[in-house]
Motif scaffolding. Sequence first.
Motif, PDB file in Angstrom:
ATOM      1  N   GLN A   1      -2.226 -17.072   7.435  1.00  0.00           N
ATOM      2  CA  GLN A   1      -2.954 -18.325   7.641  1.00  0.00           C
ATOM      3  C   GLN A   1      -1.980 -19.453   8.008  1.00  0.00           C
ATOM      4  O   GLN A   1      -2.224 -20.229   8.948  1.00  0.00           O
TER       5      GLN A   1
ATOM      6  N   ILE B   1     -13.213 -19.082  10.096  1.00  0.00           N
ATOM      7  CA  ILE B   1     -14.386 -18.428  10.670  1.00  0.00           C
ATOM      8  C   ILE B   1     -15.284 -19.510  11.254  1.00  0.00           C
ATOM      9  O   ILE B   1     -15.539 -20.523  10.610  1.00  0.00           O
TER      10      ILE B   1
ATOM     11  N   LYS C   1     -10.759 -16.473   7.920  1.00  0.00           N
ATOM     12  CA  LYS C   1     -10.734 -15.104   8.424  1.00  0.00           C
ATOM     13  C   LYS C   1     -10.101 -14.183   7.389  1.00  0.00           C
ATOM     14  O   LYS C   1      -9.127 -14.553   6.738  1.00  0.00           O
TER      15      LYS C   1
ATOM     16  N   THR D   1      -8.660  -9.278  10.005  1.00  0.00           N
ATOM     17  CA  THR D   1      -8.858 -10.013  11.255  1.00  0.00           C
ATOM     18  C   THR D   1      -7.553 -10.671  11.704  1.00  0.00           C
ATOM     19  O   THR D   1      -7.175 -10.598  12.879  1.00  0.00           O
TER      20      THR D   1
END
Length: 341
Positions: free
Chosen positions: A50, A62, A80, A84
């Motif tokens: 992240q 998201i 996410k 992902t």
Amino acid sequence: MPPRPHWWHVLQASKNEARLAVDLYNRSGHERQLEAFIVHMSMGWLKLLQAHAEINGGDPYIRNSRGHRIRHEDGGWRFKPLHTLMNEYFQNTDPRKANINFFVGLRNIIEHRYERNTAALVAGRTQAYLLNYERSLVDWFGQSEALGSELRFPLFLSSITEDAAQAVKTIRAQAPKGVLEWVQDFDAELEPQIAADQRFDFRIYLIPHKGPKTEADAVMTFVKPEELSPEQRAVMDQVQTIIREKHVPVADLGALRAGQVVEKVAAALGRPFTIHHHTQAWKYFRVRPPTNSTNKQNTKADFCRYNAAFEQYVYTEAWVTYLIRKLSDETVYGLVLAYRD
């Protein structure tokens, strides 16, 4: 002093998760240490990715079809998931991705009363999980953010005694069947070069340093294989061969020829399984290279090895067991027999 950017706080949270993971794994006793390590190390990886996304202009959130961030019911933003972000920042050929995927899957099948045996079974991959994190952390955010000076190499006994090889075999035999089969299935899907990479499964050879100690000596020094000179690499290859020969006096003792594999599998299945079917099987499961390959050693070593002295491939009992288990499924049996290059 200006306030720190958001990604920096995410990065510190990531490092805290990694510290906690190592602390829990190295504590005395054996109460759910592996699961705790996986949970917190996975959180560390998630937050690391992240922070990496934020600092590089990526998007960790998201979003809906209109591009707006989506909130949780509790009011926070939805981020996410780990898989992902992995797909966005790691290629499929990256051993780090395979290593993370391994632990995401393993966490879901850990049987707690056998956790200690499972931890020993996957110890090299556990070490790689942490080392990959540290290397990625430094590569992406610089040496000043490294954790290496804070973490301690644990003292251990079980892997450095004369009976270590037999101990590993015993532990493997005591691990739950479901875990062993899951690990075997996961490994069977890997390309040989990924399975052999230290970033997927960290393996070391311990060579005690004998001779006068200098002020520059460290208790333990890690050397990257790619940084060795050709002469040093040749010495290491010789040492590895000596160690392998010490624990496995005859490397292919007990190995099977293709015809012997066919006999065992056909008898267990109670249905046709011929040499041609066996060829279809090793191609379908990618356990060895094609016959005309120039790299004949590029096999899945748990199942198959190339014997250079006799210029032929030999197979293991694990390959027989794997085939019997997989081909007992009607669908897989049909797929293997119908397989075309």
